[in-house]
Design a protein around this motif. Structure first.
Motif, mmCIF file in Angstrom:
data_model
loop_
_atom_site.group_PDB
_atom_site.id
_atom_site.type_symbol
_atom_site.label_atom_id
_atom_site.label_comp_id
_atom_site.label_asym_id
_atom_site.label_seq_id
_atom_site.Cartn_x
_atom_site.Cartn_y
_atom_site.Cartn_z
ATOM 1 N N MET A 230 0.796 -1.329 -0.134
ATOM 2 C CA MET A 230 -0.088 0.003 -0.043
ATOM 3 C C MET A 230 0.846 1.475 0.048
ATOM 4 O O MET A 230 0.380 2.144 -0.887
ATOM 5 N N GLU A 231 1.827 1.225 0.654
ATOM 6 C CA GLU A 231 2.883 2.250 0.926
ATOM 7 C C GLU A 231 3.210 2.908 -0.360
ATOM 8 O O GLU A 231 3.376 4.052 -0.911
ATOM 9 N N LYS A 232 3.741 1.810 -1.291
ATOM 10 C CA LYS A 232 4.302 2.149 -2.572
ATOM 11 C C LYS A 232 3.171 2.704 -3.559
ATOM 12 O O LYS A 232 3.496 3.684 -4.175
ATOM 13 N N SER A 233 2.028 2.218 -3.611
ATOM 14 C CA SER A 233 0.517 2.983 -3.962
ATOM 15 C C SER A 233 0.584 4.246 -3.735
ATOM 16 O O SER A 233 0.495 5.270 -4.616
ATOM 17 N N GLU A 234 0.597 4.657 -2.371
ATOM 18 C CA GLU A 234 0.445 5.891 -1.916
ATOM 19 C C GLU A 234 1.653 6.863 -2.113
ATOM 20 O O GLU A 234 1.409 7.773 -2.896
ATOM 21 N N ASN A 235 2.825 6.341 -2.185
ATOM 22 C CA ASN A 235 3.850 7.235 -3.054
ATOM 23 C C ASN A 235 3.764 7.470 -4.423
ATOM 24 O O ASN A 235 4.035 8.671 -5.083
ATOM 25 N N ALA A 236 3.273 6.396 -5.119
ATOM 26 C CA ALA A 236 3.138 6.733 -6.763
ATOM 27 C C ALA A 236 1.935 7.823 -6.953
ATOM 28 O O ALA A 236 2.084 8.745 -7.616
ATOM 29 N N VAL A 237 0.806 7.712 -6.040
ATOM 30 C CA VAL A 237 -0.286 8.696 -6.010
ATOM 31 C C VAL A 237 0.273 10.002 -5.706
ATOM 32 O O VAL A 237 -0.046 11.149 -6.274
ATOM 33 N N ARG A 238 0.932 10.309 -4.743
ATOM 34 C CA ARG A 238 1.527 11.569 -4.407
ATOM 35 C C ARG A 238 2.382 11.897 -5.464
ATOM 36 O O ARG A 238 2.440 13.426 -5.747
ATOM 37 N N SER A 239 3.325 11.144 -6.012
ATOM 38 C CA SER A 239 4.160 11.699 -7.116
ATOM 39 C C SER A 239 3.344 12.452 -8.371
ATOM 40 O O SER A 239 3.511 13.143 -9.027
ATOM 41 N N ARG A 240 2.213 11.482 -8.693
ATOM 42 C CA ARG A 240 1.425 11.911 -9.912
ATOM 43 C C ARG A 240 0.970 13.174 -9.413
ATOM 44 O O ARG A 240 0.836 13.966 -10.275
ATOM 45 N N THR B 219 -8.821 10.938 -7.550
ATOM 46 C CA THR B 219 -9.981 11.757 -7.011
ATOM 47 C C THR B 219 -9.548 12.771 -6.217
ATOM 48 O O THR B 219 -8.242 12.878 -5.590
ATOM 49 N N THR B 220 -10.288 13.983 -5.857
ATOM 50 C CA THR B 220 -10.150 15.076 -4.960
ATOM 51 C C THR B 220 -9.919 14.671 -3.697
ATOM 52 O O THR B 220 -9.029 15.221 -3.023
ATOM 53 N N GLY B 221 -10.583 13.563 -3.261
ATOM 54 C CA GLY B 221 -10.134 13.075 -2.064
ATOM 55 C C GLY B 221 -9.073 12.399 -1.731
ATOM 56 O O GLY B 221 -8.467 12.696 -0.674
ATOM 57 N N ALA B 222 -8.567 12.036 -2.942
ATOM 58 C CA ALA B 222 -6.867 11.356 -2.835
ATOM 59 C C ALA B 222 -5.930 12.651 -2.465
ATOM 60 O O ALA B 222 -5.127 12.596 -1.703
ATOM 61 N N LEU B 223 -6.254 13.781 -3.408
ATOM 62 C CA LEU B 223 -5.430 15.031 -3.306
ATOM 63 C C LEU B 223 -5.429 15.361 -1.759
ATOM 64 O O LEU B 223 -4.630 15.793 -1.241
ATOM 65 N N ILE C 136 -5.974 19.187 -11.796
ATOM 66 C CA ILE C 136 -5.029 18.472 -11.220
ATOM 67 C C ILE C 136 -5.203 16.907 -10.970
ATOM 68 O O ILE C 136 -4.365 16.200 -11.398
ATOM 69 N N CYS C 137 -6.294 16.777 -10.437
ATOM 70 C CA CYS C 137 -6.896 15.459 -9.869
ATOM 71 C C CYS C 137 -7.039 14.575 -11.516
ATOM 72 O O CYS C 137 -6.670 13.556 -11.491
ATOM 73 N N LYS C 138 -7.694 15.370 -12.159
ATOM 74 C CA LYS C 138 -7.621 14.725 -13.619
ATOM 75 C C LYS C 138 -6.607 14.269 -14.350
ATOM 76 O O LYS C 138 -6.417 13.167 -14.795
ATOM 77 N N LYS C 139 -5.487 15.262 -14.259
ATOM 78 C CA LYS C 139 -4.164 14.805 -14.741
ATOM 79 C C LYS C 139 -3.415 13.758 -14.140
ATOM 80 O O LYS C 139 -2.800 12.888 -14.560
ATOM 81 N N ALA C 140 -3.724 13.918 -12.657
ATOM 82 C CA ALA C 140 -3.148 12.625 -11.852
ATOM 83 C C ALA C 140 -3.687 11.388 -11.986
ATOM 84 O O ALA C 140 -3.382 10.435 -11.185
#
Length: 194
Positions: free
Chosen positions: A1-11, A40-44, A33-37
């Motif tokens: 999960m941590e790897k996935s979170e890092n990927a989302v944050r990087s995007r 969801t806005t919640g993830a941001l 920004i969320c669309k490009k990444a």
């Protein structure tokens, strides 16, 4: 999960950098920004408290490094020729050109809104110190202001362009030569009048 979170944050950081570079802080939407990444806005909001917090995360380190480099000029000047110092500065700007563009053209609405003016003020201080050292007197503040604005505007236009690293550094080197020749002419005129 941590790897996935890092990927989302990087995007999110990369998408934010692109949007802020292209549109500026005020015109950039979190939705874009969320669309490009592709999140969801919640993830941001999981990673960043606000659009301003995302902006600061993107620009803060480079902004601080630029302030430090410019602030160190007087100390560096004793060790480096001005052209060498300028080359180092311009190479740093080239390596961080997207963030430099954001700081110059896209920071309205953030605590970095005065970054450009602060940089010019520092350049004016450095130029005044040079004239004081070389001519033993201060130069008209309006003249110093105009000289700095001309040089800074040249670098901004270069930064906004779309050229290769080699061309960017070559043009910045030529701009530095022009600036130095102008300053030498002013110093000669001031010394002649004394």
């Amino acid at each position: 999960m941590e790897k996935s979170e890092n990927a989302v944050r990087s995007r999110l950081l990369e998408a934010g950098k692109e949007e802020f570079r292209d549109r500026g802080f005020l015109k950039t939407s979190l939705r874009a920004i969320c669309k490009k990444a592709d999140v969801t806005t919640g993830a941001l909001y999981f990673f960043f408290e606000s659009k301003a917090a995302l902006f600061e995360e993107i620009v803060e380190e480079t902004a601080e490094d630029l302030k430090r480099i410019m602030g160190d000029f007087t100390d560096q000047e004793k060790q480096l020729h001005p052209e060498e110092y300028d080359r180092i500065l311009m190479e740093f700007i080239w390596e961080n050109r997207d963030i430099a563009k954001i700081l110059i053209d896209g920071a309205e609405g953030t605590r970095y809104v005065n970054f450009r003016e602060d940089a010019c003020t520092k350049m004016e201080q450095i130029l005044n110190e040079r004239f004081q050292k070389e001519c033993g007197q201060e130069v008209d503040h309006e003249l110093v202001h105009i000289l700095v604005q001309m040089k800074f505007q040249g670098y901004c236009e270069l930064l906004r362009g779309n050229c290769s690293r080699e061309k960017f550094l070559e043009i910045s080197r030529i701009l530095q030569i022009c600036s130095n020749q102008c300053l030498l002419a002013i110093e000669a005129e001031l010394n002649r009048k004394q």
